[in-house]
Scaffold this active site. Structure first.
Site, PDB file in Angstrom:
ATOM      1  CB  THR A   1       6.008   2.867   1.919  1.00  0.00           C
ATOM      2  OG1 THR A   1       4.858   3.539   1.395  1.00  0.00           O
ATOM      3  CG2 THR A   1       5.702   1.389   2.157  1.00  0.00           C
TER       4      THR A   1
ATOM      5  CD  GLU B   1      -9.160   4.557   0.084  1.00  0.00           C
ATOM      6  OE1 GLU B   1      -8.415   3.721  -0.464  1.00  0.00           O
ATOM      7  OE2 GLU B   1      -8.880   5.103   1.171  1.00  0.00           O
TER       8      GLU B   1
END
EC number: 3.2.1.113
Length: 519
Positions: free
Chosen positions: A507, A380
């Site tokens: 997106t 992440e």
């Protein structure tokens, strides 16, 4: 088998077996002309991704539908997106592209029964726009076009537009502010907000594609006008201190004044999709959105000049730094890794080789975060500041060029997304290999008996703790990009150099039909 780059399963066995989704066997020792460029191999890989999508869909259908998502370890439902069935709506455009009429019909029936005026929880304008509104508008465009054969009753397609209008009408009070900059966290039952006096760069700047498309389809200019009014403050940032480099702006905006409150520059979470949509609006309609393109070009050029960064131990890798208060931050993350694909799209549409070159460098850097870990999945968050390397990661940093700052993976798509763009722009089969390796790693490490779960540590061989959550964007993005990179030419594919895009992806990876004067 976990962490292995390839699962050695017979290529003919493209059905599900108890422990894994069956994947075609690829011999890495074969000449590249066979292992990388074979049409048969691409077809087998596309079918394997399709099988993984169906496996996850059936797990969700059995244990969580019509709730928002499946918790795939405990096999219980979750409702993080207002209880309207986010996974179903997010899965629809992928099911259309994968030519799955049964799944499409099931989701259409579900959408027809959603009451978007009812929810027990606060509603994010941003998340609701990109997942629900974007998912329905995209499906409408696809089913009115190349996917029309999937639906026998055209009225079911028309429901998508009707529901899109109902949802937008529920949400539009968010824009009822002094400036027109919307509030993001909404109580739709009493038309109130959470009281916040600010909104974010991405949450304000990632509405314009979906809301403009809704206006263009319906002929009602209100929706696009609302989103574009909020966006106007982002295109003309004030005060000047909020734009430390030309085109690169802070990420917090005062709703009542329209002024930026900081100078924190990033292509990561909180800012990311604002930049993404600047060039995508120009792809959508060159005639109306030239200023958006100009702002993107300015931001892109400043990024190359001021934010481009390489680790001290791996000068061959390129990342994008952050900036605030006169200092660069040598940190990035999975969310930022959409940037390579965005630069590649800009290079294609503007015929700018410098953007294409930089985009490919960014794709290489982000893929390196996958290749270096024990699971072959990227973390992440990561950094490359040589003065801040954790002692336990000193050797890892020396070899990999980064250290892990946040170790989990929650099924994010951005690295595969950018690899997809790299393949579309170059047709270099190495990018198909990279996407395939990422897909296989995700399948090997995150798969449960009913779906795919977030994991706690990408740098332990089994992924560490299973977080028991399957985000809806697994269906919308990870599966879609993993499938498209191995799929034949189609209207929804991103165009290569010299080509013309018929669709532009929002997106959340929902393809929206590019505007034409006939709409």
């Amino acid at each position: 088998m976990k962490g292995s780059p390839v699962l050695a399963v017979c290529a003919a066995a493209l059905t599900l077996i108890p422990s894994v989704v069956a994947l075609p066997m690829i011999d890495k020792d074969l000449p590249s002309s066979i292992s990388q460029s074979s049409d048969k191999t691409s077809q087998e890989r596309a079918e394997a991704v399709k099988a993984a999508f169906r496996f996850a869909w059936e797990g969700y259908l059995e244990h969580a539908f019509p709730n928002d998502e499946l918790h795939p370890v405990s096999n219980t439902p979750g409702n993080s997106r207002n209880g309207w069935g986010a996974s179903a709506v997010d899965a629809l455009s992928t099911a259309i592209i994968m030519d799955m009429p049964d799944v499409v019909e099931k989701i259409l029936d579900h959408i027809s029964n959603i009451d978007y005026s009812q929810t027990d929880t606060m509603c994010s304008l941003f998340e609701t726009t990109i997942r629900y509104l974007g998912g329905m508008i995209s499906a409408y465009d696809l089913l009115k076009g190349p996917g029309s054969h999937l639906v026998s009753d055209p009225a079911k397609v028309d429901v998508l537009l009707a529901q899109s209008l109902k949802l937008a009408d529920v949400l539009k009070f968010a824009f009822d502010t002094k400036t027109g900059i919307p509030a993001n966290e909404l109580n739709i039952t009493d038309k109130s907000t959470d009281g916040s006096t600010t909104n974010g760069l991405a949450t304000t700047g990632t509405l314009v594609l979906e809301w403009t498309r809704l206006s263009d389809i319906t002929g009602d200019p209100e929706y696009g006008r609302l989103a574009q009014k909020g966006e106007s403050y982002l295109l003309n940032p004030q005060p000047s201190s909020s734009e430390p480099f030309p085109g690169l702006v802070g990420r917090t905006i005062d709703i009542e004044t329209g002024l930026f409150r900081d100078d924190y520059v990033s292509w990561g979470g909180g800012s990311d999709s604002f930049y993404e949509y600047l060039i995508k609006m120009y792809v959508y309609d060159k005639g109306r959105f030239g200023k958006y393109k100009d702002r993107w070009v300015t931001a892109a050029e400043s990024t190359i000049e001021h934010l481009k960064s390489s680790p001290s131990t791996r000068k061959d890798l390129t990342f994008v730094a952050t900036y605030s208060g006169g200092r660069l931050g040598l940190n990035s993350g999975h969310l930022t890794c959409f940037d390579g694909g965005n630069f590649l799209l800009g290079g294609q549409i503007l015929n700018r080789d410098d953007f294409t070159k930089f985009g490919l460098e960014l794709v290489e850097g982000c893929y390196a975060t996958y290749a270096a870990t024990a699971t072959k999945i990227g973390p992440e968050g990561f950094g490359w500041d040589a003065t801040k390397v954790p002692e336990a990661q000193a050797e890892f940093y020396k070899e990999a060029g980064f250290y892990i700052t946040t170790s989990y993976y929650n099924l994010r798509p951005e690295v595969i997304e950018s690899i997809y763009y790299a393949y579309r722009m170059t047709k270099d089969p190495k990018y198909q290999e990279w996407a395939w390796d990422a897909f296989v790693a995700i399948n090997a490490t995150t798969r449960t008996s009913t779906g795919f779960t977030a994991i706690g540590d990408v740098n332990t061989p089994d992924g560490g703790r299973k977080y028991d959550n399957q985000e809806s964007f697994l269906f919308a993005e990870v599966m879609k990009y993993s499938y498209l990179i191995h799929s034949p030419e189609a209207d929804w594919q991103v165009a290569g150099p010299g080509g013309t895009n018929a669709y532009v992806f929002n997106t959340e990876a929902h393809p929206v039909k590019v505007f034409s004067r006939g709409c």
